[in-house]
Motif scaffolding. Structure first.
Motif, PDB file in Angstrom:
ATOM      1  N   HIS A 112       0.820  -1.211   0.000  1.00  0.00           N
ATOM      2  CA  HIS A 112       0.000   0.000   0.000  1.00  0.00           C
ATOM      3  C   HIS A 112       0.864   1.276   0.000  1.00  0.00           C
ATOM      4  O   HIS A 112       0.534   2.272  -0.661  1.00  0.00           O
ATOM      5  N   HIS A 116       1.198   4.662  -2.467  1.00  0.00           N
ATOM      6  CA  HIS A 116       1.207   6.109  -2.198  1.00  0.00           C
ATOM      7  C   HIS A 116       2.364   6.792  -2.928  1.00  0.00           C
ATOM      8  O   HIS A 116       2.221   7.918  -3.404  1.00  0.00           O
ATOM      9  N   SER A 141      -0.593   9.954   6.528  1.00  0.00           N
ATOM     10  CA  SER A 141      -2.031   9.673   6.434  1.00  0.00           C
ATOM     11  C   SER A 141      -2.593   9.415   7.824  1.00  0.00           C
ATOM     12  O   SER A 141      -1.962   9.755   8.822  1.00  0.00           O
ATOM     13  N   ASP A 342      -6.635   7.354  -0.117  1.00  0.00           N
ATOM     14  CA  ASP A 342      -6.566   5.987  -0.644  1.00  0.00           C
ATOM     15  C   ASP A 342      -7.378   5.829  -1.926  1.00  0.00           C
ATOM     16  O   ASP A 342      -8.517   6.291  -2.023  1.00  0.00           O
TER      17      ASP A 342
END
Ligand code: KG4
Ligand code: ZN
Length: 374
Positions: A112, A116, A141, A342
């Motif tokens: 993940h 980003h 985040s 996201d």
């Protein structure tokens, strides 16, 4: 042209997207669960998994139809393996695996956080810019606040040609910056998530002096490490010690109960003192994020700084980074607001890099809630 279907379900957004050659977004669909988690003031893992299950098929179909494609035309499926909530991740992984097997297409697992980083490249490509590597990347985040050095790795191409290499150079020792936003907004009766509303309230012109000053956060050891829990606690103590806040907090909580959570509805319920407090909180967060990131850029003598993750949507963070970078002769790169939070386009873009390198997952792929990037 390689068209990758990306699937993202690590937290509270069910997302799917189709990206061509790791750079051109053909579609991007995000189903947010904010309305479900709002009344709990944070993401409830069990509810998140259930909602992903309800949404995933619709979201993937919408992404394909937006791209004008049939499932069979997809060249590979990229799916987030971690980090994130295990139950939430498993929904995307299981669906991705099933699609890959049923269609006979390669499956690519994606970190993940690498997603980003790729959000920044996607945006730079759209704008016709190139983020020169090595770069310093801040991912900030609700779940992460971490600094990486990003190098081009196996390729001498300075874009998406080779596998990027990451080195973690700093991270938060306690709360993520977005988490601090969410907690401070909650204690001030400003709803969930906290980032967007505090961002706007901090920008309201207001002559009131800061009711309390938050100095720079000191962290022993690595100067590139962050810490935000002290700041959040300082806001909490300040509010507790000043009973004059209690009335307006209650009024706002009542407004939230009635569903009045918009900026225009909450602004008239905030005293000048509260607005000044919010402004001081945001300045402290922004100062800390910018100072440490620019220190890293200086130490590593990089020419580009990349900033990604939900908090990268913050207006003051963006302008402060831009000013500082300009003064230092460094280029700063942000994804658009939609690509900051996201989404699955960033997952498909990150998957392309691994696809080209021939790194595929098989049906044994499992969720890894604490998957590290470096
Ligand atoms: O990247 P993201 O969508 O999900 C996580 O992986 O956490 O980030 C969500 C976080 C929340 O904590 C939210 O309050 C924060 O990003 N956020 C902001 C802004 N927009 C979202 N924080 C500050 N300013 C904003 N404009
Ligand atoms: Zn994220």
């Amino acid at each position: 042209m390689t068209r990758i279907l990306g699937i993202e379900s690590s937290c509270d957004e069910t997302a799917a997207a189709v990206v061509a050659d790791g750079r051109e977004i053909l579609s991007s669909v995000v189903a947010s669960q904010i309305d479900i988690h709002r009344k709990y003031g944070g993401v409830v893992p069990e509810l998140a998994s259930r909602e992903h299950l309800r949404q995933i098929v619709t979201v993937v179909r919408a992404a394909l139809s937006q791209a004008g494609m049939k499932l069979g035309e997809v060249d590979a499926i990229g799916v987030t393996q971690g980090p994130g909530l295990v139950g939430a991740l498993l929904v995307g992984i299981t669906y991705g695996k099933t699609l890959a097997v049923a269609l006979g297409k390669p499956l690519v697992s994606v970190n993940h956080l690498a997603g980003h980083v790729h959000a920044v490249f996607l945006e730079a490509f759209k704008a016709g810019r190139v983020a020169k590597l090595p770069a310093v990347c801040l991912i900030v985040s609700g779940g992460h606040t971490v600094l990486y050095e990003v190098t081009a790795g196996d390729s001498d191409r300075q874009d998406l040609g080779g596998l990027l290499r990451y080195r973690k150079i700093g991270q938060t020792r306690d709360d993520a910056a977005g988490e601090a936003y969410d907690k401070v907004a909650k204690l001030l009766g400003l709803g969930y998530p906290g980032g967007p509303i505090l961002d706007r309230l901090a920008a309201v012109p207001n002559g009131a002096p800061a009711p309390v000053k938050f100095g720079p956060t000191k962290t022993r050891g690595n100067p590139l490490d962050f810490s935000f829990s002290g700041l959040k606690t300082a806001v909490l103590y300040h509010v507790r010690e000043h009973p004059e806040y209690a009335g307006e907090i209650q009024t706002r909580e009542e407004a939230l109960q009635r569903g009045e959570r918009k900026f225009e509805q909450l602004l008239p319920l905030c005293s000048p003192q509260t607005l000044a407090l919010v402004r001081e909180f945001q300045s402290a967060v922004v100062r800390d994020l910018v100072e440490r990131t620019m220190l890293a850029a200086e130490q590593l003598a990089v020419e580009s700084v990349m900033v990604s993750g939900g908090v990268a949507a913050n207006s003051q963070l963006r302008t402060t980074f831009e000013e500082r970078a300009r003064n230092m002769g460094i280029e700063v790169f942000f994804p658009s607001r939609a690509l900051s939070t996201d989404n699955a386009a960033m997952i498909a873009a990150a998957a392309y890099e691994r696809f080209r390198a021939g790194i595929f997952a098989d049906s044994s792929l499992n969720a890894d809630p604490s998957l590290a990037l470096a």
